[in-house]
Write a protein that holds these residues in place. Structure first.
Motif, PDB file in Angstrom:
ATOM      1  N   ARG A   1      32.946  52.486  30.435  1.00 13.77           N
ATOM      2  CA  ARG A   1      34.138  53.264  30.795  1.00 13.77           C
ATOM      3  C   ARG A   1      35.110  52.268  31.424  1.00 13.77           C
TER       4      ARG A   1
ATOM      5  N   GLU B   1      37.091  51.777  33.678  1.00 14.56           N
ATOM      6  CA  GLU B   1      37.517  52.309  34.969  1.00 14.56           C
ATOM      7  C   GLU B   1      38.777  51.582  35.439  1.00 14.56           C
TER       8      GLU B   1
ATOM      9  N   MET C   1      28.080  49.765  41.547  1.00 16.59           N
ATOM     10  CA  MET C   1      28.319  51.181  41.872  1.00 16.59           C
ATOM     11  C   MET C   1      29.403  51.785  40.996  1.00 16.59           C
ATOM     12  N   ARG C   2      30.484  51.062  40.828  1.00 17.47           N
ATOM     13  CA  ARG C   2      31.508  51.518  39.902  1.00 17.47           C
ATOM     14  C   ARG C   2      31.820  50.376  38.960  1.00 17.47           C
ATOM     15  N   GLY C   3      30.952  50.250  37.962  1.00 14.09           N
ATOM     16  CA  GLY C   3      31.142  49.208  36.965  1.00 14.09           C
ATOM     17  C   GLY C   3      31.961  49.742  35.805  1.00 14.09           C
TER      18      GLY C   3
ATOM     19  N   PHE D   1      27.842  50.100  32.431  1.00 11.06           N
ATOM     20  CA  PHE D   1      26.779  50.542  33.346  1.00 11.06           C
ATOM     21  C   PHE D   1      25.669  51.228  32.566  1.00 11.06           C
TER      22      PHE D   1
ATOM     23  N   MET E   1      22.914  54.116  32.080  1.00 11.41           N
ATOM     24  CA  MET E   1      22.853  55.533  32.441  1.00 11.41           C
ATOM     25  C   MET E   1      21.789  56.234  31.613  1.00 11.41           C
TER      26      MET E   1
ATOM     27  N   GLU F   1      27.510  59.582  44.271  1.00 11.30           N
ATOM     28  CA  GLU F   1      27.014  60.424  43.190  1.00 11.30           C
ATOM     29  C   GLU F   1      26.035  59.621  42.336  1.00 11.30           C
ATOM     30  N   VAL F   2      24.779  60.045  42.324  1.00 16.59           N
ATOM     31  CA  VAL F   2      23.786  59.318  41.524  1.00 16.59           C
ATOM     32  C   VAL F   2      23.344  60.106  40.296  1.00 16.59           C
ATOM     33  N   GLY F   3      23.888  61.318  40.118  1.00 16.89           N
ATOM     34  CA  GLY F   3      23.519  62.068  38.923  1.00 16.89           C
ATOM     35  C   GLY F   3      24.311  63.348  38.848  1.00 16.89           C
ATOM     36  N   GLN F   4      24.314  63.947  37.664  1.00 21.93           N
ATOM     37  CA  GLN F   4      25.002  65.230  37.499  1.00 21.93           C
ATOM     38  C   GLN F   4      24.366  65.983  36.337  1.00 21.93           C
TER      39      GLN F   4
ATOM     40  N   GLY G   1      22.775  57.878  37.076  1.00 24.51           N
ATOM     41  CA  GLY G   1      23.401  56.553  37.115  1.00 24.51           C
ATOM     42  C   GLY G   1      22.370  55.484  37.451  1.00 24.51           C
TER      43      GLY G   1
ATOM     44  N   ARG H   1      23.867  52.301  38.974  1.00 25.98           N
ATOM     45  CA  ARG H   1      24.460  52.632  40.275  1.00 25.98           C
ATOM     46  C   ARG H   1      23.384  52.850  41.330  1.00 25.98           C
TER      47      ARG H   1
HETATM   48  P1  ATP Z   1      32.286  59.367  38.868  1.00 24.47           P
HETATM   49  O1  ATP Z   1      32.805  60.684  39.353  1.00 24.47           O
HETATM   50  O2  ATP Z   1      31.569  58.567  39.917  1.00 24.47           O
HETATM   51  O3  ATP Z   1      33.317  58.566  38.122  1.00 24.47           O
HETATM   52  P2  ATP Z   1      31.285  60.773  36.633  1.00 24.47           P
HETATM   53  O4  ATP Z   1      31.148  62.119  37.222  1.00 24.47           O
HETATM   54  O5  ATP Z   1      32.445  60.476  35.780  1.00 24.47           O
HETATM   55  O6  ATP Z   1      31.175  59.669  37.788  1.00 24.47           O
HETATM   56  P3  ATP Z   1      29.054  61.310  34.869  1.00 24.47           P
HETATM   57  O7  ATP Z   1      29.751  61.467  33.587  1.00 24.47           O
HETATM   58  O8  ATP Z   1      28.593  62.489  35.612  1.00 24.47           O
HETATM   59  O9  ATP Z   1      29.947  60.378  35.829  1.00 24.47           O
HETATM   60  O10 ATP Z   1      27.881  60.246  34.641  1.00 24.47           O
HETATM   61  C1  ATP Z   1      26.554  60.398  35.117  1.00 24.47           C
HETATM   62  C2  ATP Z   1      26.223  59.400  36.202  1.00 24.47           C
HETATM   63  O11 ATP Z   1      26.538  58.055  35.809  1.00 24.47           O
HETATM   64  C3  ATP Z   1      27.038  59.599  37.464  1.00 24.47           C
HETATM   65  O12 ATP Z   1      26.456  60.595  38.274  1.00 24.47           O
HETATM   66  C4  ATP Z   1      26.985  58.237  38.112  1.00 24.47           C
HETATM   67  O13 ATP Z   1      25.783  58.111  38.881  1.00 24.47           O
HETATM   68  C5  ATP Z   1      26.906  57.290  36.940  1.00 24.47           C
HETATM   69  N1  ATP Z   1      28.207  56.647  36.711  1.00 24.47           N
HETATM   70  C6  ATP Z   1      29.357  57.221  36.272  1.00 24.47           C
HETATM   71  N2  ATP Z   1      30.355  56.332  36.187  1.00 24.47           N
HETATM   72  C7  ATP Z   1      29.819  55.138  36.594  1.00 24.47           C
HETATM   73  C8  ATP Z   1      30.354  53.824  36.730  1.00 24.47           C
HETATM   74  N3  ATP Z   1      31.611  53.557  36.431  1.00 24.47           N
HETATM   75  N4  ATP Z   1      29.527  52.839  37.169  1.00 24.47           N
HETATM   76  C9  ATP Z   1      28.238  53.110  37.463  1.00 24.47           C
HETATM   77  N5  ATP Z   1      27.685  54.329  37.344  1.00 24.47           N
HETATM   78  C10 ATP Z   1      28.458  55.338  36.926  1.00 24.47           C
END
Ligand code: ATP
Ligand code: MG
Length: 451
Positions: free
Chosen positions: A140, A142, A150-152, A155, A157, A283-286, A320, A323
């Motif tokens: 992504r 970003e 953490m915000r790569g 990454f 997943m 946020e480590v998961g959703q 993540g 992350r």
């Molecule tokens: P964020 O709100 O942190 O940008 P997201 O809600 O867009 O994350 P999800 O699509 O829910 O991310 O992705 C599932 C998991 O992947 C997230 O809960 C997070 O732990 C991890 N993740 C998301 N974006 C990144 C990132 N840029 N770098 C590292 N881990 C990430």
């Protein structure tokens, strides 16, 4: 592993580019090297932990009955045009043209691709329920990559997808994921609190994010402090049981815990004042249930028992993985370095030889190394000709939970020293007793085969 033969490029100085402690410690412990903004190579120590975390994720997903597969990182744009997300996703999507000028992209997530796999091969309700998942690199683009892994931008997943005949079945899949995630994070030594979240671009009414409380977290969170008393522990659960999974969901999600996106001040104020908490979290998961959003637009349908065609109900679920390294370090460190929880530690224990070259000390270290290895453990033996202080500093920095210190003086009395990284407490005991104790500790923390 003998440290003299390993690749562990630790840094003495604090790297100036790192703003938060986990990033700093990962660089200092020689775990990662940035290759460009938000993109990292995983050096041996970092790779080991990444694989441990991935291994726990796989074990817990398979325990829940979910099926692993691996999809390509590169995806054709056509699939995303079908779902309508090609334009919506915006600049976070890395778009690439191949030599035939075909539109491709590096997958930021895989709802479209898994739906395409599903519709190509599944036609009957008899093949449901089905949940498949992968652990794969995502990209992504970003706008502000930061805080190391953490915000790569690139990454790692875990992304899982459930296909069900009805909403009711899909909600069971949702609950099952919630349970499996609670187990997963606890095995990593983390408390991750499920919080009511917002659907975002994936959409959907049912979604929870899992947050690890940490001052450096990017999300503002509001919760009833009673949620931090909850623990899944080592209870047995039947993942096929709708009641059991629903029961766990209720137990862990009824008390107030929300991110700022869904925060409701009035509801929050109903909590007794001494239990109201405003804090920050990672946020480590959703998990999501989004119904027939993709199955309708992409034609993922099955024949029902009475011969009708119906779109399947779906959800998607992410962890993540890369992350998590940062999140675990944020929650487990002190001034001297990382303190790995036993479940994810790169090596099970360190062996420090206080006097390399001393015949008795060398022999005792070799014996310890052999005994631990024979017991299926993975020790790191610091066999360098270095001062003791330097060896201790390296061990503290890289954070192995247990250290055995061997020196000629102790050996004269038949003892070595066993030290806990977390408490700092040491005890003297016979080498065989130290090995037995470490073996016992790790029996309670089964960790996947290491690299
Ligand atoms: P964020 O709100 O942190 O940008 P997201 O809600 O867009 O994350 P999800 O699509 O829910 O991310 O992705 C599932 C998991 O992947 C997230 O809960 C997070 O732990 C991890 N993740 C998301 N974006 C990144 C990132 N840029 N770098 C590292 N881990 C990430
Ligand atoms: Mg999310």
């Amino acid at each position: 592993m003998r440290l003299s033969r390993y690749f562990l490029p630790v840094l003495k100085e604090n790297p100036s580019e790192a703003q938060i402690v986990s990033h700093r410690l990962m660089l200092r412990a020689g775990m990662i090297k940035q290759s460009s903004a938000g993109i990292y190579s995983w050096l041996p120590l970092g790779f080991k932990v990444l694989k441990k975390i991935e291994g726990i994720v796989h074990e817990e997903q398979m325990r829940a009955g979910h099926i692993p597969l691996l999809m390509s990182t590169m995806q054709p744009a056509e699939l995303w045009k079908e779902s309508g997300r090609y334009d919506d996703y915006g600049q976070e999507m890395l778009r690439i043209n191949d030599r035939h000028d075909r539109d491709m992209l590096f997958g930021p997530t895989n709802e479209e691709m898994i739906t395409d796999i599903f519709r190509s091969h599944v036609n009957s309700y008899k093949d449901l329920p089905l949940t498949m998942y992968q652990v794969q690199w995502k990209f992504r683009d970003e706008i502000r990559p930061r805080f190391g892994v953490m915000r790569g931008r690139e990454f790692y997943m875990k992304d899982g997808y459930n296909f069900d005949l009805s909403k009711e079945d899909a909600l069971h899949a949702y609950n099952r994921h919630l349970v499996s995630y609670l187990r997963t994070y606890e095995r990593m030594g983390l408390q991750a609190i499920p919080m009511r979240a917002d659907g975002g671009p994936i959409g959907g009414d049912y979604t929870h994010e899992f947050l690890v409380l940490a001052e450096t977290g990017e999300s503002e969170v509001f919760y009833d402090s009673a949620v931090t008393d909850l623990s899944f522990g080592d209870r047995e659960i039947d993942y096929d049981s709708v009641e059991q999974c629903q029961g766990v969901l209720e137990e862990f999600t009824t008390k107030y815990a929300r991110t700022d996106e869904t925060h409701d001040e009035a509801l929050f104020n109903d909590i007794p004042e001494d239990r109201r908490r405003v804090a920050r979290g990672i946020e480590v998961g959703q998990i999501f249930y989004f119904g027939t959003k993709y199955s309708e637009s992409m034609g993922a349908t099955v024949q029902t028992a009475d011969g009708k065609s119906t779109p399947v109900h779906m959800g998607s679920h992410g962890i993540g993985v890369s992350r998590l390294l940062g999140a675990i370090i944020e929650a487990n460190h002190d001034d001297n370095g990382i303190i790995w929880p036993e479940g994810v530690t790169p090596f099970h224990c360190g062996i420090v030889n206080l006097k390399q070259g001393d015949e008795a000390a060398d022999a005792a270290c070799n014996d310890l190394y052999k005994a631990l290895t024979a017991a299926g453990l993975d020790p790191l033996y610091d066999d360098r000709k270095e001062r003791a202080g330097g060896k201790f500093a390296t061990m503290d920095l890289i954070g192995l939970p247990w250290r055995i210190t061997v020196g000629p003086r102790g050996l004269k009395n038949g003892v070595v020293e066993l030290t806990s990284r977390r408490s700092g407490e040491s005890e003297e005991l016979a080498p065989e007793a130290a090995v037995a104790k470490i073996v016992e500790i790790y029996q309670n923390h089964p960790s996947p085969q290491g690299f």
